[in-house]
Scaffold this motif. Structure first.
Motif, PDB file in Angstrom:
ATOM      1  N   LEU A  34      10.786 -13.897  -2.747  1.00 43.91           N
ATOM      2  CA  LEU A  34      10.421 -13.401  -1.547  1.00 43.91           C
ATOM      3  C   LEU A  34       9.188 -13.959  -0.979  1.00 43.91           C
ATOM      4  O   LEU A  34       8.998 -13.872   0.102  1.00 43.91           O
ATOM      5  N   GLN A  35       8.023 -14.326  -1.837  1.00 43.55           N
ATOM      6  CA  GLN A  35       7.055 -14.973  -1.223  1.00 43.55           C
ATOM      7  C   GLN A  35       7.561 -16.319  -0.331  1.00 43.55           C
ATOM      8  O   GLN A  35       6.880 -16.514   0.577  1.00 43.55           O
ATOM      9  N   SER A  36       8.412 -17.177  -1.038  1.00 45.73           N
ATOM     10  CA  SER A  36       9.147 -18.186  -0.294  1.00 45.73           C
ATOM     11  C   SER A  36       9.419 -17.933   0.989  1.00 45.73           C
ATOM     12  O   SER A  36       9.573 -18.639   1.805  1.00 45.73           O
ATOM     13  N   LEU A  37       9.923 -16.447   1.358  1.00 47.59           N
ATOM     14  CA  LEU A  37      10.454 -16.349   2.581  1.00 47.59           C
ATOM     15  C   LEU A  37       9.443 -15.674   3.474  1.00 47.59           C
ATOM     16  O   LEU A  37       9.351 -15.385   4.490  1.00 47.59           O
ATOM     17  N   GLY A  38       8.064 -15.553   3.057  1.00 45.54           N
ATOM     18  CA  GLY A  38       7.247 -15.054   3.867  1.00 45.54           C
ATOM     19  C   GLY A  38       6.595 -13.670   3.662  1.00 45.54           C
ATOM     20  O   GLY A  38       5.805 -12.966   4.188  1.00 45.54           O
ATOM     21  N   VAL A  39       7.436 -12.953   2.547  1.00 44.06           N
ATOM     22  CA  VAL A  39       6.863 -11.611   2.368  1.00 44.06           C
ATOM     23  C   VAL A  39       5.672 -11.254   1.560  1.00 44.06           C
ATOM     24  O   VAL A  39       5.595 -12.222   0.716  1.00 44.06           O
ATOM     25  N   PRO A  40       4.982 -10.538   1.994  1.00 44.52           N
ATOM     26  CA  PRO A  40       3.482 -10.238   1.241  1.00 44.52           C
ATOM     27  C   PRO A  40       3.766  -9.632  -0.113  1.00 44.52           C
ATOM     28  O   PRO A  40       3.602  -8.608  -0.225  1.00 44.52           O
ATOM     29  N   VAL A  41       3.652 -10.585  -1.140  1.00 44.93           N
ATOM     30  CA  VAL A  41       3.819 -10.253  -2.466  1.00 44.93           C
ATOM     31  C   VAL A  41       2.764 -11.139  -3.227  1.00 44.93           C
ATOM     32  O   VAL A  41       2.549 -11.966  -2.753  1.00 44.93           O
ATOM     33  N   VAL A  42       2.743 -10.703  -4.535  1.00 45.16           N
ATOM     34  CA  VAL A  42       1.579 -11.300  -5.313  1.00 45.16           C
ATOM     35  C   VAL A  42       2.373 -11.660  -6.633  1.00 45.16           C
ATOM     36  O   VAL A  42       2.240 -10.865  -7.617  1.00 45.16           O
ATOM     37  N   PRO A  43       3.208 -12.701  -6.788  1.00 43.59           N
ATOM     38  CA  PRO A  43       3.720 -13.160  -7.868  1.00 43.59           C
ATOM     39  C   PRO A  43       3.038 -13.544  -8.991  1.00 43.59           C
ATOM     40  O   PRO A  43       1.708 -13.858  -8.882  1.00 43.59           O
TER      41      PRO A  43
ATOM     42  N   PRO B  11       2.063   4.390  -0.589  1.00 43.97           N
ATOM     43  CA  PRO B  11       0.700   3.787  -0.178  1.00 43.97           C
ATOM     44  C   PRO B  11       0.107   3.154  -1.175  1.00 43.97           C
ATOM     45  O   PRO B  11      -0.690   2.089  -1.228  1.00 43.97           O
ATOM     46  N   LEU B  12       0.242   3.693  -2.332  1.00 43.63           N
ATOM     47  CA  LEU B  12      -0.310   3.187  -3.573  1.00 43.63           C
ATOM     48  C   LEU B  12       0.241   1.772  -4.141  1.00 43.63           C
ATOM     49  O   LEU B  12      -0.496   0.846  -4.872  1.00 43.63           O
ATOM     50  N   ASN B  13       1.191   1.335  -3.446  1.00 43.74           N
ATOM     51  CA  ASN B  13       2.053  -0.119  -3.770  1.00 43.74           C
ATOM     52  C   ASN B  13       1.846  -0.919  -2.677  1.00 43.74           C
ATOM     53  O   ASN B  13       2.501  -1.934  -2.661  1.00 43.74           O
ATOM     54  N   LEU B  14       1.049  -0.736  -1.536  1.00 40.28           N
ATOM     55  CA  LEU B  14       0.886  -1.501  -0.487  1.00 40.28           C
ATOM     56  C   LEU B  14      -0.604  -1.831  -0.010  1.00 40.28           C
ATOM     57  O   LEU B  14      -1.338  -0.533  -0.076  1.00 40.28           O
ATOM     58  N   LEU B  15      -0.874  -2.911  -0.099  1.00 44.52           N
ATOM     59  CA  LEU B  15      -2.382  -3.311   0.354  1.00 44.52           C
ATOM     60  C   LEU B  15      -2.795  -3.872   1.681  1.00 44.52           C
ATOM     61  O   LEU B  15      -1.954  -4.504   2.182  1.00 44.52           O
ATOM     62  N   TYR B  16      -3.767  -3.218   2.248  1.00 42.39           N
ATOM     63  CA  TYR B  16      -4.023  -3.715   3.653  1.00 42.39           C
ATOM     64  C   TYR B  16      -5.485  -4.202   3.637  1.00 42.39           C
ATOM     65  O   TYR B  16      -6.310  -4.088   2.802  1.00 42.39           O
ATOM     66  N   ARG B  17      -5.515  -5.621   4.488  1.00 45.86           N
ATOM     67  CA  ARG B  17      -6.749  -5.984   4.761  1.00 45.86           C
ATOM     68  C   ARG B  17      -6.866  -5.911   6.350  1.00 45.86           C
ATOM     69  O   ARG B  17      -6.173  -6.301   7.067  1.00 45.86           O
ATOM     70  N   GLY B  18      -7.791  -5.137   6.788  1.00 47.53           N
ATOM     71  CA  GLY B  18      -7.736  -4.522   8.079  1.00 47.53           C
ATOM     72  C   GLY B  18      -6.469  -3.862   8.589  1.00 47.53           C
ATOM     73  O   GLY B  18      -6.228  -2.877   7.902  1.00 47.53           O
ATOM     74  N   ALA B  19      -5.822  -4.391   9.562  1.00 48.39           N
ATOM     75  CA  ALA B  19      -4.672  -3.799   9.923  1.00 48.39           C
ATOM     76  C   ALA B  19      -3.392  -4.219   9.279  1.00 48.39           C
ATOM     77  O   ALA B  19      -2.233  -3.838   9.908  1.00 48.39           O
ATOM     78  N   ASP B  20      -3.624  -5.286   8.779  1.00 47.08           N
ATOM     79  CA  ASP B  20      -2.362  -6.006   8.189  1.00 47.08           C
ATOM     80  C   ASP B  20      -2.016  -6.040   6.784  1.00 47.08           C
ATOM     81  O   ASP B  20      -2.950  -5.661   5.906  1.00 47.08           O
ATOM     82  N   PRO B  21      -1.076  -5.613   6.252  1.00 42.40           N
ATOM     83  CA  PRO B  21      -0.205  -5.487   4.910  1.00 42.40           C
ATOM     84  C   PRO B  21      -0.441  -6.818   4.400  1.00 42.40           C
ATOM     85  O   PRO B  21       0.108  -7.888   4.901  1.00 42.40           O
TER      86      PRO B  21
ATOM     87  N   HIS C 133      -1.873 -11.507 -12.929  1.00 40.63           N
ATOM     88  CA  HIS C 133      -1.497 -11.634 -11.324  1.00 40.63           C
ATOM     89  C   HIS C 133      -3.072 -12.244 -10.756  1.00 40.63           C
ATOM     90  O   HIS C 133      -4.181 -12.103 -11.054  1.00 40.63           O
ATOM     91  N   PRO C 134      -2.918 -13.093  -9.407  1.00 45.56           N
ATOM     92  CA  PRO C 134      -4.133 -13.116  -8.698  1.00 45.56           C
ATOM     93  C   PRO C 134      -4.545 -11.955  -8.304  1.00 45.56           C
ATOM     94  O   PRO C 134      -3.906 -10.867  -8.070  1.00 45.56           O
ATOM     95  N   TRP C 135      -5.745 -11.710  -8.159  1.00 48.26           N
ATOM     96  CA  TRP C 135      -6.391 -10.646  -7.854  1.00 48.26           C
ATOM     97  C   TRP C 135      -6.499 -10.517  -6.085  1.00 48.26           C
ATOM     98  O   TRP C 135      -6.928 -11.734  -5.706  1.00 48.26           O
ATOM     99  N   VAL C 136      -6.126  -9.362  -5.397  1.00 46.95           N
ATOM    100  CA  VAL C 136      -5.912  -9.288  -4.051  1.00 46.95           C
ATOM    101  C   VAL C 136      -6.818  -8.229  -3.650  1.00 46.95           C
ATOM    102  O   VAL C 136      -6.788  -7.109  -4.144  1.00 46.95           O
ATOM    103  N   ASP C 137      -7.798  -8.501  -2.799  1.00 46.81           N
ATOM    104  CA  ASP C 137      -8.767  -7.546  -2.301  1.00 46.81           C
ATOM    105  C   ASP C 137      -7.996  -6.932  -1.029  1.00 46.81           C
ATOM    106  O   ASP C 137      -7.392  -7.282  -0.146  1.00 46.81           O
ATOM    107  N   GLY C 138      -8.106  -5.728  -1.284  1.00 45.85           N
ATOM    108  CA  GLY C 138      -7.219  -4.692  -0.071  1.00 45.85           C
ATOM    109  C   GLY C 138      -7.503  -3.393  -0.086  1.00 45.85           C
ATOM    110  O   GLY C 138      -7.976  -2.773  -1.084  1.00 45.85           O
ATOM    111  N   LEU C 139      -7.006  -2.506   0.835  1.00 41.95           N
ATOM    112  CA  LEU C 139      -7.231  -1.183   0.708  1.00 41.95           C
ATOM    113  C   LEU C 139      -5.863  -0.375   0.946  1.00 41.95           C
ATOM    114  O   LEU C 139      -4.837  -0.993   1.534  1.00 41.95           O
TER     115      LEU C 139
END
Length: 343
Positions: A66-75, A221-231, A96-102
């Motif tokens: 999915l990441q290769s298709l541009g879907v925002p995931v964290v393999p 919502p707990l399985n989706l991280l946002y940074r600003g307005a963007d997932p 996994h890499p750590w992703v900062d988000g809300l």
């Protein structure tokens, strides 16, 4: 464990993640940065570590593709042997890499962001259709064929209501002091029994073949991280499975867009659903059938009370007021809810 991963540095700290109900996760700080260490707990009824590991590997491969298709995931990261799952004893871990988000609930989303959410889920479904499709014969990650998805039987629900009522009223022999939650539980159980008696004839039949496909399985919502307005990241793919895809669309709405009083924000639901239909190529009839099945599912569902009274687990208690009120409101506003998904 960290020694199995090249370039992650030396460990400095390991802090448990407190959000979430099922899995154990940790933020690991090292001399090279931060990482998310996941301990996979949900075995999905698998009875051996090798079977559990295979299911986790399937999830990991899906996110990589999915990441290769541009879907925002964290393999997950790959260790020195090329593996993404580490088994220590009988426990399975992934780094996994750590992703900062809300995390953002529907009340925090604008109409535009609600549309983007629907587009995102549609992209997930169409992306999974591509990356999980058979290639040169049966796909090694494909699960066995599923039987028809049986809708709940009201007769079984009536028996469950009686059992839960006895527990909420303190008639089950336990000495636990009753509180305001128990009073609300009794009110909602009696109310729900009356609704079921009124609508028992509306049970959806077990479908011969609803529109199914690979789904995330736990899109909330707990399985989706946002940074600003963007997932920026969809996480927790433990429930990746083949299911009626439109039902995931409806279940997500019942979590993202429910207000504290149990009502749905139908303007945002409409924006979200239209965007999903465009992104996934789903028709109105598919969404309407899913609305009916998920409504019936919720009408018969008491998972929070099961946790409290059968497992003595109260972690989900704070969700009960809105969840139980939603069923009543949804039943009353059934046509408006259906229109929001299909117009």
């Amino acid at each position: 464990m960290l020694r199995r991963y090249p370039g992650v540095g030396e460990p400095l700290a390991c802090e448990p993640i407190t959000k979430g109900l099922l899995n154990h996760g940790y933020r690991v700080s090292t001399t090279s940065g931060s990482y998310f260490l996941k301990h996979h707990l949900d075995k999905k009824h698998l009875d051996d570590t090798s079977g559990e590991r295979a299911a986790i590997v399937r999830q990991h491969r899906a996110t990589q593709r999915l990441q290769s298709l541009g879907v925002p995931v964290v393999p997950p990261l790959t260790d020195t042997r090329g593996d993404t799952v580490t088994v220590i004893g009988e426990r399975c871990y992934a780094l996994h890499p750590w992703v900062d988000g809300l995390h953002r609930v529907g009340a925090q989303l604008t109409l535009s962001q609600s549309r983007r959410l629907g587009t995102l889920l549609g992209t997930v479904h169409t992306g999974l259709e591509q990356v999980m499709a058979p290639r040169d014969g049966p796909h090694p990650a494909s699960p066995p064929a599923r039987p028809g998805h049986r809708s709940p039987d009201a007769a079984e629900t009536f028996a469950l209501i009686d059992d839960l009522l006895a527990a909420a009223r303190g008639e089950d022999g336990r000495d636990t002091p009753r509180d305001a939650f128990d009073e609300l539980a009794v009110h909602r159980l009696v109310e729900r029994r009356a609704l079921l008696e009124q609508h028992a004839h509306r049970r959806p039949p077990t479908p011969d073949g609803p529109a199914t496909g690979w789904v995330h399985g736990d899109f909330h919502p707990l399985n989706l991280l946002y940074r600003g307005a963007d997932p920026v990241a969809i996480v927790d793919w433990d429930r990746l499975d083949v299911q009626p895809r439109a039902e995931e669309v409806v279940r997500a709405v019942a979590i993202f867009f429910v207000r504290p009083d149990g009502e749905l924000d139908l303007a945002k639901v409409r924006a979200y659903a239209r965007a999903y239909r465009r992104a996934a190529g789903a028709g109105a009839a598919e969404l309407a059938a899913a609305v009916h099945r998920v409504w019936w599912e919720r009408l018969n569902d008491f998972w929070i009370l099961r946790w409290r009274y059968r497992l003595d687990d109260r972690r989900a208690d704070p969700q009960f007021p809105a969840v139980s009120a939603l069923v009543v409101w949804w039943t009353r506003e059934y046509e408006a809810v259906c229109a929001a998904f299909t117009e």
